[in-house]
Each structure stands twice: as C-alpha cells, then as structure tokens.
Design a protein around this motif. Structure first.
Motif, short mmCIF file in Angstrom:
data_model
loop_
_atom_site.label_atom_id
_atom_site.label_comp_id
_atom_site.label_asym_id
_atom_site.label_seq_id
_atom_site.Cartn_x
_atom_site.Cartn_y
_atom_site.Cartn_z
N ARG A 10 0.16 -2.00 -8.96
CA ARG A 10 -0.72 -1.38 -7.96
C ARG A 10 -0.16 -0.06 -7.46
N ASP A 11 1.19 0.06 -7.38
CA ASP A 11 1.81 1.33 -6.99
C ASP A 11 1.63 2.38 -8.08
N PHE A 12 1.72 1.95 -9.33
CA PHE A 12 1.51 2.87 -10.46
C PHE A 12 0.09 3.43 -10.43
N ILE A 13 -0.89 2.57 -10.19
CA ILE A 13 -2.28 3.01 -10.12
C ILE A 13 -2.49 3.97 -8.95
N SER A 46 2.13 -7.28 -14.04
CA SER A 46 2.18 -6.89 -12.62
C SER A 46 3.35 -5.98 -12.28
N ASP A 47 4.42 -6.01 -13.06
CA ASP A 47 5.58 -5.15 -12.83
C ASP A 47 5.89 -4.37 -14.10
N TYR A 48 6.29 -3.11 -13.92
CA TYR A 48 6.69 -2.27 -15.05
C TYR A 48 8.18 -1.99 -14.95
N LEU A 53 7.88 2.10 -17.65
CA LEU A 53 7.40 3.16 -16.76
C LEU A 53 7.61 4.53 -17.39
N ARG A 54 8.78 4.78 -17.97
CA ARG A 54 9.06 6.07 -18.61
C ARG A 54 8.12 6.30 -19.79
N MET A 55 7.83 5.25 -20.57
CA MET A 55 6.92 5.38 -21.70
C MET A 55 5.52 5.77 -21.19
N ASN A 75 8.12 10.17 -4.67
CA ASN A 75 7.52 10.69 -3.44
C ASN A 75 6.00 10.70 -3.46
N LEU A 76 5.37 10.30 -4.57
CA LEU A 76 3.89 10.27 -4.63
C LEU A 76 3.34 9.16 -3.77
#
Length: 76
Positions: A10-13, A46-48, A53-55, A75-76
C-alpha cells in the motif's frame, strides 16, 4: 545517506501516485498502474523486499526517464 528499506504494498502504491501514476486497476493476474501511455504491473504480495523494490523502481525509473534515489523514495 539514506538506504533502501523493505516496503509495504500500500505504501508502494501511494508513492507511485505521488509520482503521477494512476490506479491501481484490476488486471487478469495482477493489478496495474498507468503513467501516461505506460502500464506497470503491481505484484500482489503484501510486502516487497529491498531487492524486489529495487527491481520495481528500475522499471519506474525507465518509465519516468529519471533516477529515484533512496532519499527521495523514503520522503515521498
């Protein structure tokens, strides 16, 4: 200097939305997000991990045509 850390889906989105992506929209196997004419699949776990995440961020960097640093991402 900031370092890369694992990220919740959800944070990634949320961070992709802050970068100008729309979505997520439902696809056949994965949800996806859209930036202009580009379509990016979002994995369903649910977790990366840091490596996943880098990919994913390398793909985002190609779409945006710019580099995203760990400091900027955190910081986003």
């Amino acid at each position: 200097m900031s370092q890369w850390m694992p990220c919740k889906r959800r944070d990634f989105i949320r961070k992709l939305r802050n970068l100008g992506f729309d979505g997520p929209y439902s696809g056949t196997r994965h949800q996806f997000m859209i930036y202009k004419q580009h379509r990016m699949a979002i994995p369903s776990n649910s977790d990366y991990s840091v490596s996943q995440l880098r990919m994913l961020l390398r793909e985002v960097e190609k779409i945006l045509d710019r580099v995203i640093t760990a400091k900027e991402w955190n910081n986003l």
